[in-house]
Structures are given as structure tokens and as C-alpha cells.
Design an enzyme around this catalytic site. Structure first.
Site, PDB file in Angstrom:
ATOM      1  N   LYS A  42       2.867  11.890 -10.472  1.00 47.55           N
ATOM      2  CA  LYS A  42       2.189  10.904 -11.316  1.00 47.55           C
ATOM      3  C   LYS A  42       3.135   9.759 -11.624  1.00 47.55           C
ATOM      4  CE  LYS A  42      -1.159  13.722 -13.872  1.00 47.55           C
ATOM      5  NZ  LYS A  42      -1.556  14.151 -15.227  1.00 47.55           N
ATOM      6  N   LYS A  48       7.054  23.606 -13.056  1.00 49.69           N
ATOM      7  CA  LYS A  48       6.180  22.440 -12.933  1.00 49.69           C
ATOM      8  C   LYS A  48       5.614  22.348 -11.513  1.00 49.69           C
ATOM      9  CE  LYS A  48       4.714  18.151 -14.102  1.00 49.69           C
ATOM     10  NZ  LYS A  48       5.118  16.927 -14.789  1.00 49.69           N
ATOM     11  N   ARG A  80       0.801  -1.233   0.000  1.00 47.87           N
ATOM     12  CA  ARG A  80       0.000   0.000   0.000  1.00 47.87           C
ATOM     13  C   ARG A  80       0.832   1.280   0.000  1.00 47.87           C
ATOM     14  NH1 ARG A  80      -2.828  -3.040   3.699  1.00 47.87           N
ATOM     15  NH2 ARG A  80      -4.640  -4.031   2.775  1.00 47.87           N
ATOM     16  N   GLU A 120      10.837  20.138 -23.154  1.00 47.19           N
ATOM     17  CA  GLU A 120       9.981  20.406 -21.982  1.00 47.19           C
ATOM     18  C   GLU A 120      10.480  21.638 -21.214  1.00 47.19           C
ATOM     19  OE1 GLU A 120       7.158  18.802 -21.540  1.00 47.19           O
ATOM     20  OE2 GLU A 120       7.426  16.840 -22.485  1.00 47.19           O
ATOM     21  N   HIS A 159       9.740  12.066 -27.790  1.00 51.63           N
ATOM     22  CA  HIS A 159       8.636  12.816 -27.196  1.00 51.63           C
ATOM     23  C   HIS A 159       8.879  14.316 -27.362  1.00 51.63           C
ATOM     24  CE1 HIS A 159       5.381  13.903 -24.527  1.00 51.63           C
ATOM     25  NE2 HIS A 159       6.227  14.569 -23.767  1.00 51.63           N
ATOM     26  N   GLU A 178      -7.338  23.305  -7.402  1.00 54.60           N
ATOM     27  CA  GLU A 178      -8.305  23.111  -8.480  1.00 54.60           C
ATOM     28  C   GLU A 178      -8.488  24.331  -9.361  1.00 54.60           C
ATOM     29  OE1 GLU A 178     -11.697  20.944  -7.400  1.00 54.60           O
ATOM     30  OE2 GLU A 178     -10.535  19.488  -6.266  1.00 54.60           O
ATOM     31  N   ASN A 234       0.033  20.897 -20.928  1.00 54.09           N
ATOM     32  CA  ASN A 234      -0.221  20.191 -22.176  1.00 54.09           C
ATOM     33  C   ASN A 234       0.166  21.014 -23.411  1.00 54.09           C
ATOM     34  OD1 ASN A 234      -1.055  17.557 -22.349  1.00 54.09           O
ATOM     35  ND2 ASN A 234      -2.984  18.144 -23.332  1.00 54.09           N
ATOM     36  N   HIS A 265       1.366  14.510 -29.091  1.00 52.04           N
ATOM     37  CA  HIS A 265       0.949  13.118 -28.837  1.00 52.04           C
ATOM     38  C   HIS A 265       0.412  12.464 -30.114  1.00 52.04           C
ATOM     39  CE1 HIS A 265       0.438  13.769 -24.221  1.00 52.04           C
ATOM     40  NE2 HIS A 265       1.621  13.237 -24.507  1.00 52.04           N
ATOM     41  N   HIS A 306       1.406  19.507 -26.583  1.00 54.34           N
ATOM     42  CA  HIS A 306       1.234  18.057 -26.449  1.00 54.34           C
ATOM     43  C   HIS A 306       0.041  17.486 -27.216  1.00 54.34           C
ATOM     44  CE1 HIS A 306       4.346  18.366 -23.482  1.00 54.34           C
ATOM     45  NE2 HIS A 306       4.297  17.077 -23.217  1.00 54.34           N
ATOM     46  N   ARG A 353      -3.087  22.759 -14.376  1.00 53.57           N
ATOM     47  CA  ARG A 353      -2.309  21.615 -14.836  1.00 53.57           C
ATOM     48  C   ARG A 353      -2.484  21.396 -16.344  1.00 53.57           C
ATOM     49  NH1 ARG A 353      -0.630  16.931 -10.791  1.00 53.57           N
ATOM     50  NH2 ARG A 353       0.917  15.981 -12.126  1.00 53.57           N
TER      51      ARG A 353
HETATM   52 ZN    ZN Z   1       5.782  15.918 -22.265  1.00 50.64          ZN
END
Ligand code: ZN
Ligand code: ADP
Length: 354
Positions: A137, A221, A116, A179, A259, A231, A239, A246, A242, A235
Site C-alpha cells: 500500500k 504482516k 504507469r 506495531e 501513531h 480473500e 487493525n 485512529h 487501531h 487483513r
Molecule cells: Zn498502525
């Protein structure tokens, strides 16, 4: 998502010797240390990290996975867990993610789920990892999608020794640099200007310059991720470049373009589109020349159909009701979210390409 606790970021050239001391300052009396690393890093630096830790009388084990994205798999994840169990790791153990973004994501997910969740420390060895190491993440891939199985798990510390980056191939440096540039575009105009003024090739970047990139990238970042916990939706700005990036990666086939190269190409289109939408001068032309000088692709391979790219963007996790969300710039350092329907975006993308 849990609120992130603040954690130290150690950054410098040749600081690997301090890892033992720093580890003990953030993790109290660990029972065992499990280093998860890939074959390349193990061959280059594995012995060094182990001996530094053993000098502190720590019980150190190393689990080596193959280099490359294929290690972000369920099989490799399972092997790491088996290794940890067979070697009697427990709740008081600590995992060290020693490698690039792949190892960081994999080892982080092992740490997030083993019993856990146990502490982990990032020791990044790529420039791109400045991005993935911050934000908590962690994930592995599913054959049906990248990063589909994951968690939020903050590291206890990031220890970034730029010495490791000396062996990183140019392509990987450039990938990470994209990046860095992104973090500038969405947060800090003068940083972008400074980069454009001082960096004309990535062949001979100094460790001072690398530290400058990494410090700024991590700062931006971390700030955005922290704001997002309130909130504010910031975030989404990460992107930038991206959405198209992507799509390009997926369309060309992963591994055919880095990437960062894909994101750089995406940023260029976003910059062009920003000029068009906001009728302002964002120095698109000089940015394009600069990207070209550095080695980023500045246009999309002619064999790729605009239709196929649009299809990819429509399938993106972030697309809702065929409305494609795009990060544009109102100003350099000041991003905004814009929504386009597929037809409008199709015409813009076609216009940019011709
Ligand atoms: Zn990236
Ligand atoms: P990222 O997602 O950060 O680009 P990866 O983990 O995919 O990182 O690493 C990219 C490739 O570079 C891998 O093959 C890895 O083994 C290799 N690599 C990582 N760090 C170094 C380094 N410091 N020197 C040489 N090769 C490295």
C-alpha cells in the site's frame, strides 16, 4: 489489486554497503536511480547511500523532501514527479525510498504512477516502517483524509539496515515497537510472552533485538497480506488497536501523540474488552504494567470526551451503518472481528476509562 510477486527482504546490521549489488540482482540494468529521502535522513546518511551506489557506476540522483507527515502531500508528490521528468528518468529507472513510513508511502506512490509504474526499493530507516514497507500500500494524504490517494505497488526488495535505527529518537522506536507488539498479539502468543519477559525498556535495545522485532513483524504482516489475497479477510486483523488508536490520534490532533502510542492505548482497551466479552484471562493487568514500564500511555487523557471518540470511530472508513467493527482476541495470537453498536461501545469505553 494485483497479486504480489515475492520479493527479497535483506535484514542486518551494516548491510548498506551491499545495496548496489542487491539492487542490480533485482533490477536489470537500470538507466537511472532516483533516491527519494527526507532532509533528516539526507543529512545523516544521504552521502553514504549515494557513494555506495556510485561505486557500481550507477547514475544516481537524490530528491530531498521535508521531514514529517506534511510531505505526504499532493504538492510534494508533484515536485518529485517534476524532478523525475526534468532529470529524464524513464521506464528503466528505479526509485529508492530511503527513510521512514512517510518517505516509503510517498516514494512508493511516485514509483506506482510515474510512467504507469516503475520499480522501487525500500530502504527503511525507522522501526515503524517494518509495517508500512510490507503489503504494497502506497499513498499520499488529501486535506480531507489520510492516505486517500494511493495505489498497490509492491517493492522489488526491502533492504533493512538496523544501523540506521541507532539515531532514531526513542519516541519513534516506541511508535514502531507498538506495531511489533500488535503483530505478536494477532499471530503469536509465545512471541508476546518473550517480548514481555525480555524487553523492559526501549532505551538500549540492541541491533540483535531490533532484527528480532523486524523479522517477526515482517513475517506476520507478509503472511496476513498474502492470505488476504485469497480473500480470507484476514487483513482486517491488522487493525487490532487501531479503531480506538485512529480516533485518539485524530481527536488529539496528529503529531500530538505518536501513531504507536495511540495504537498501544487502543490495544490495551481491546485486550480489556476481549477479557470482558470472552470471560477469559488475557493478562490484561500485567500487560498494562508492561506497557507502562515501556512508556506507552495506558489511559486516555481525561480532557478527551468518550462521545468525541465514538463520533470519530463512527466516521472511520471501516464503519458501516454505525456498526463499529472491532478486532478482539479470542486468545493471544487468535484475533476475531466483533461488531458493536455505538451505545454498547460507548458504555464499555466509559467503563474502561473509569
Ligand atoms: Zn498502525
Ligand atoms: P514513520 O512513519 O516510519 O514513523 P517518518 O518518515 O514519519 O516515519 O519518520 C519519523 C521522523 O523520524 C521523521 O522526522 C524522520 O525524518 C525521522 N527519522 C527517520 N529515520 C530516522 C533515523 N534513522 N534517524 C533519525 N531520524 C530519523
Amino acid at each position: 489489486q494485483t497479486k504480489s510477486r515475492p520479493y527479497p527482504v535483506f535484514l542486518g546490521d551494516g548491510i548498506i554497503d551491499n545495496v548496489g549489488e542487491w539492487l542490480l540482482s533485482v533490477c536489470n540494468n537500470p538507466s537511472k536511480i532516483l533516491i527519494i529521502t527526507d532532509q533528516t535522513i539526507k543529512d545523516l546518511y544521504g552521502g553514504k547511500l549515494e557513494s555506495v551506489l556510485k561505486a557500481f557506476d550507477l547514475d544516481v540522483l537524490t530528491c530531498v523532501v521535508p521531514s514529517g507527515e506534511q510531505s505526504k502531500s499532493f504538492e510534494t508528490y508533484y515536485k518529485c514527479l517534476t524532478f523525475a521528468l526534468e532529470n529524464n528518468l524513464d521506464r528503466e529507472s528505479v526509485i529508492i525510498a530511503f527513510g521512514g513510513g512517510v518517505v516509503g508511502d510517498l516514494a512508493g506512490f511516485v514509483a506506482a504512477t510515474f510512467m504507469r509504474g516503475i520499480p522501487f526499493i525500500q530502504v527503511p530507516t525507522t522501526l515503524l516502517a517494518h509495517d508500512s514497507a510490507v503489503g504494497g500500500k502506497v499513498a499520499i494524504n488529501h486535506p480531507l483524509g489520510k492516505n486517500m490517494i494511493g495505489a498497490f505497488h509492491q517493492p522489488h526488495a526491502i533492504i533493512y539496515d538496523t544501523q540506521f535505527l541507532k539515531t532514531l529518537p526513542l519516541l519513534e522506536i516506541r511508535s514502531g515497537f507498538a506495531e511489533v507488539v500488535k503483530h505478536g498479539f494477532i499471530n503469536d502468543r509465545s512471541f508476546v510472552e518473550n517480548l514481555m519477559k525480555t524487553i523492559h525498556s526501549l532505551n538500549h535495545v540492541t541491533s540483535e533485538q531490533l532484527q528480532w522485532f523486524i523479522r517477526k513483524g515482517i513475517e506476520v504482516k507478509a503472511e496476513i497480506v498474502a492470505e488476504d489475497e485469497r480473500e480470507t479477510g484476514k487483513r482486517a486483523f491488522l487493525n487490532f488497536g487501531h479503531t480506538l488508536g485512529h480516533a485518539l490520534e485524530a481527536e488529539l490532533g496528529y503529531g500530538k501523540i505518536s501513531h504507536g502510542d495511540a495504537v498501544a492505548c487502543g490495544m490495551l482497551f481491546a485486550l480489556w474488552l476481549s477479557e470482558k466479552i470472552f470471560r477469559k484471562d488475557f493478562q490484561y493487568k500485567s500487560t498494562k504494567n508492561w506497557f507502562n514500564e515501556i512508556g506507552f500511555p495506558v489511559k486516555i487523557d481525561e480532557n478527551i470526551q468518550t462521545e468525541s471518540l465514538l463520533e470519530r470511530m463512527k466516521k472511520d472508513k471501516k464503519t458501516v451503518h454505525s456498526q463499529i467493527r472491532f478486532v478482539l482476541l479470542e486468545d493471544i495470537g487468535n484475533p476475531v472481528l466483533k461488531t458493536f453498536d455505538t451505545h454498547t461501545l460507548y458504555s464499555f469505553l466509559n467503563e474502561w476509562r473509569t
